[in-house]
Design a protein around this motif. Structure first.
Motif, mmCIF file in Angstrom:
data_model
loop_
_atom_site.group_PDB
_atom_site.id
_atom_site.type_symbol
_atom_site.label_atom_id
_atom_site.label_comp_id
_atom_site.label_asym_id
_atom_site.label_seq_id
_atom_site.Cartn_x
_atom_site.Cartn_y
_atom_site.Cartn_z
ATOM 1 N N VAL A 29 0.974 -1.331 0.158
ATOM 2 C CA VAL A 29 0.046 0.058 0.066
ATOM 3 C C VAL A 29 0.851 1.201 0.122
ATOM 4 C CG1 VAL A 29 -1.793 1.397 1.260
ATOM 5 C CG2 VAL A 29 -1.965 -1.281 1.017
ATOM 6 N N LEU A 30 1.885 1.211 0.932
ATOM 7 C CA LEU A 30 2.912 2.483 0.591
ATOM 8 C C LEU A 30 3.590 2.651 -0.469
ATOM 9 C CD1 LEU A 30 4.916 1.891 4.269
ATOM 10 C CD2 LEU A 30 3.421 3.886 3.593
ATOM 11 N N TYR A 31 3.818 1.580 -1.342
ATOM 12 C CA TYR A 31 4.322 1.800 -2.532
ATOM 13 C C TYR A 31 3.458 2.361 -3.728
ATOM 14 C CZ TYR A 31 8.768 1.738 -5.343
ATOM 15 O OH TYR A 31 9.869 2.156 -6.001
ATOM 16 N N VAL A 32 2.271 1.863 -3.483
ATOM 17 C CA VAL A 32 1.014 2.180 -4.393
ATOM 18 C C VAL A 32 1.092 3.974 -4.290
ATOM 19 C CG1 VAL A 32 -1.256 2.390 -4.829
ATOM 20 C CG2 VAL A 32 -0.155 0.173 -4.580
ATOM 21 N N GLY A 33 0.966 4.284 -2.664
ATOM 22 C CA GLY A 33 0.996 5.735 -2.323
ATOM 23 C C GLY A 33 2.073 6.407 -2.807
ATOM 24 N N LEU A 34 3.053 6.114 -2.914
ATOM 25 C CA LEU A 34 4.470 6.547 -3.512
ATOM 26 C C LEU A 34 4.033 6.840 -5.071
ATOM 27 C CD1 LEU A 34 7.541 4.825 -1.664
ATOM 28 C CD2 LEU A 34 6.684 7.390 -1.424
ATOM 29 N N TYR A 35 3.638 6.044 -5.636
ATOM 30 C CA TYR A 35 3.398 6.226 -6.904
ATOM 31 C C TYR A 35 2.421 7.238 -7.507
ATOM 32 C CZ TYR A 35 6.413 3.511 -10.184
ATOM 33 O OH TYR A 35 7.368 2.880 -10.977
ATOM 34 N N LEU A 36 1.464 7.247 -6.549
ATOM 35 C CA LEU A 36 0.553 8.583 -6.563
ATOM 36 C C LEU A 36 1.285 9.852 -6.844
ATOM 37 C CD1 LEU A 36 -2.498 7.317 -4.299
ATOM 38 C CD2 LEU A 36 -2.349 7.053 -6.565
ATOM 39 N N THR A 37 2.278 9.775 -6.119
ATOM 40 C CA THR A 37 2.828 11.245 -6.026
ATOM 41 C C THR A 37 4.127 11.141 -7.048
ATOM 42 O OG1 THR A 37 4.427 10.619 -4.286
ATOM 43 C CG2 THR A 37 2.268 11.610 -3.567
ATOM 44 N N ARG A 38 4.170 10.104 -7.877
ATOM 45 C CA ARG A 38 5.292 10.046 -8.738
ATOM 46 C C ARG A 38 4.952 10.235 -10.130
ATOM 47 N NH1 ARG A 38 9.240 4.668 -8.893
ATOM 48 N NH2 ARG A 38 9.522 5.543 -6.645
ATOM 49 N N LYS A 39 3.882 9.570 -10.443
ATOM 50 C CA LYS A 39 3.322 9.610 -11.972
ATOM 51 C C LYS A 39 2.373 10.565 -12.171
ATOM 52 C CE LYS A 39 1.702 6.556 -15.570
ATOM 53 N NZ LYS A 39 0.856 5.649 -16.067
ATOM 54 N N ASN A 40 1.868 11.274 -11.236
ATOM 55 C CA ASN A 40 0.857 12.412 -11.406
ATOM 56 C C ASN A 40 1.237 13.363 -12.346
ATOM 57 O OD1 ASN A 40 2.666 12.931 -9.431
ATOM 58 N ND2 ASN A 40 1.408 14.528 -8.164
ATOM 59 N N VAL A 41 2.710 13.847 -12.347
ATOM 60 C CA VAL A 41 2.872 14.678 -13.323
ATOM 61 C C VAL A 41 2.901 14.059 -14.886
ATOM 62 C CG1 VAL A 41 5.091 16.090 -14.093
ATOM 63 C CG2 VAL A 41 4.587 15.559 -11.671
ATOM 64 N N SER A 42 3.229 13.225 -14.939
ATOM 65 C CA SER A 42 3.014 12.739 -16.481
ATOM 66 C C SER A 42 1.530 12.696 -16.826
ATOM 67 C CB SER A 42 3.521 11.035 -16.479
ATOM 68 O OG SER A 42 3.038 10.242 -16.157
ATOM 69 N N ALA A 43 0.725 12.454 -16.019
ATOM 70 C CA ALA A 43 -0.781 12.312 -16.326
ATOM 71 C C ALA A 43 -1.482 13.697 -16.629
ATOM 72 C CB ALA A 43 -1.522 11.749 -15.322
#
Length: 469
Positions: A29-43
């Motif tokens: 779950v923590l790594y899912v959360g980290l990706y929420l703040t990582r890939k948002n820029v590309s979207a």
């Protein structure tokens, strides 16, 4: 010695199943959360490039490439130190601190452009804050990889394959969430919403996440002998620490010996000696291969929505949703390849090489995919790429590093891969804006994937007698 045999036992790594399940769930779950703040820029790249009158930030493609590069630079520089900190102070502490820092940086990126006064200052501020996010996130992979592989030592490939679905699910969720909130409440919400979610997940994990098994043992019974120590599901110890030879029966005193001094890392200090894993040719072969895999993955991760928008005229939110097929394909890829590599007896590098050869073939066949088949192309690329991506920097790294240098080995492979991810920030815009456009980029990717697979295959065959269990 009969009295000692009846004393309580202390679970060794891979012990309590309930705690193992909690550790796995928290890391996932923590790594899912980290990706929420990582890939948002590309979207939201297209929205950030739109004029302010249309709800955008009027940033240029070069500014957005600089934002990506800043994140990748600090993420890369933080990898090896983060791995050493994980080995020294424990995965739990480093992971939670990194997650909290990433959440704070994401929330700060939601500040409107008016606060900075100009487009140039706004672009620089986004790059600086995303760099802080990257530095904080550099602790995520080595910490999670160590947690998962130590809690599941008998099935590392399967466990890492299942856990690695976190960054496929995280990538899908990040694109979907950022696309949804940005269209309805502006691009600022694509940063603040993931940041708040990650902060909440971090606080919840802090309450329940156990440390890796070895860190829970009393100092008197942590392994100081390395690979030569007796193995087994548990270690017989006294209930009073440390073990006292004078309390044992007279006839048994000669069989007991005091524990040797613990290495510096067991007391929480970073070892002064150079990591021995640096001398492993398999480590550097894995790192060299991963350089090209991560270059390809981050290029697709950061630029797929823009590729779909420019090549097929998809609306911004549709392009964001379709790009998630890359991670959906990866979801199946990591599970299948992890299971197959375990079934192959631990020949993880060989399994990875076959998957990367298939990836090269998909890129070669790119011209055969018509416009309505673009989603299939994206899915297949993710299917073949994410499996080796996960195993190389997870199972292979922790196996090469052993108990004392598992996180360090993972972070070395990951940091070399991150250099590739940084390189894509320059290669992708340059090649995509050439006369042949995006098609020429996939030709470059095919050559890179073929070279990466060849490295893995050559070293896997040369060291076929080794099984990275």
């Amino acid at each position: 010695m009969e009295q000692l045999r009846r004393l309580p036992t202390v679970p060794m790594p891979g012990g309590d199943r309930f705690e193992a399940a909690i550790a796995f769930a928290c890391a996932w779950v923590l790594y899912v959360g980290l990706y929420l703040t990582r890939k948002n820029v590309s979207a939201v790249k297209m929205l950030l490039m739109q004029p302010r009158a249309d709800g955008g930030a009027n940033l240029t493609m070069q500014q957005l490439a600089a934002v990506d590069s800043a994140w990748l630079l600090l993420y890369t520089l933080g990898q090896v130190p983060a791995g050493m900190l994980v080995d020294a102070y424990g995965a739990r502490t480093v992971l939670l601190l990194g997650s909290a820092g990433a959440a704070a940086a994401a929330c700060a990126m939601s500040a409107p452009q008016d606060r900075y006064g100009s487009r140039e200052l706004h672009g620089a501020a986004l790059a600086a804050l995303f760099a802080v996010n990257g530095l904080a996130q550099s602790a995520g992979w080595p910490a999670c990889a160590k947690l998962v592989t130590e809690w599941f030592p008998e099935s590392k490939g399967t466990a890492m394959g299942l856990w690695s679905t976190s960054y496929q699910v995280g990538g899908v969720a990040a694109s979907a969430l950022a696309g949804y909130v940005s269209v309805r409440w502006g691009w600022e919400s694509s940063f603040s919403t993931p940041g708040v979610i990650l902060l909440a997940v971090t606080l919840a994990a802090a309450a329940v996440l156990p440390a890796e098994p070895a860190a829970q043992l009393p100092l008197a019974v942590r392994s100081p002998w390395g690979e030569g120590e007796p193995s087994g599901p548990s270690l017989q110890v006294e209930t009073e620490w440390p073990l006292k030879t004078e309390d044992a029966p007279a006839e048994d005193k000669d069989t007991l010996r005091p524990l040797p001094p613990l290495p510096p890392t067991a007391h929480g200090a970073v070892a002064a000696k150079q990591p021995s894993v640096l001398r492993s040719p398999l480590l550097w072969a894995s790192a060299a291969s991963y350089f090209f895999l991560k270059l390809i993955r981050y290029s697709l991760l950061f630029w797929l929505p823009l590729y779909l928008r420019q090549s097929f005229g998809m609306p911004d939110d549709t392009a964001a949703y379709v790009s998630t097929l890359f991670e959906i394909g990866g979801f199946f890829g990591v599970v299948v390849l992890g299971r197959l590599s375990d079934a192959a007896g631990g020949h993880h590098m060989l399994a990875c090489s076959f998957s990367v050869f298939a990836l090269a073939g998909i890129f070669v066949a790119h011209p055969l995919f018509k416009a309505n088949q673009a989603p299939l192309f994206i899915f297949l690329a993710g299917l073949c790429l994410y499996g080796p991506d996960s195993l190389l920097v997870g199972v292979v790294g922790t196996s090469l590093g052993g108990k004392d240098e598992a996180a360090t080995a993972c972070s070395i492979i990951n940091s070399v891969g991150s250099l590739g991810a940084m390189t894509q920030s320059f290669i992708t815009p340059m090649v995509a804006q050439s006369s042949k456009g995006w098609s020429s980029l996939f030709v470059v990717f095919a050559a890179m994937a073929m070279f990466s697979a060849s490295i893995l295959f050559a070293f896997a065959c040369k060291h076929a007698h080794l099984k990275l269990d």
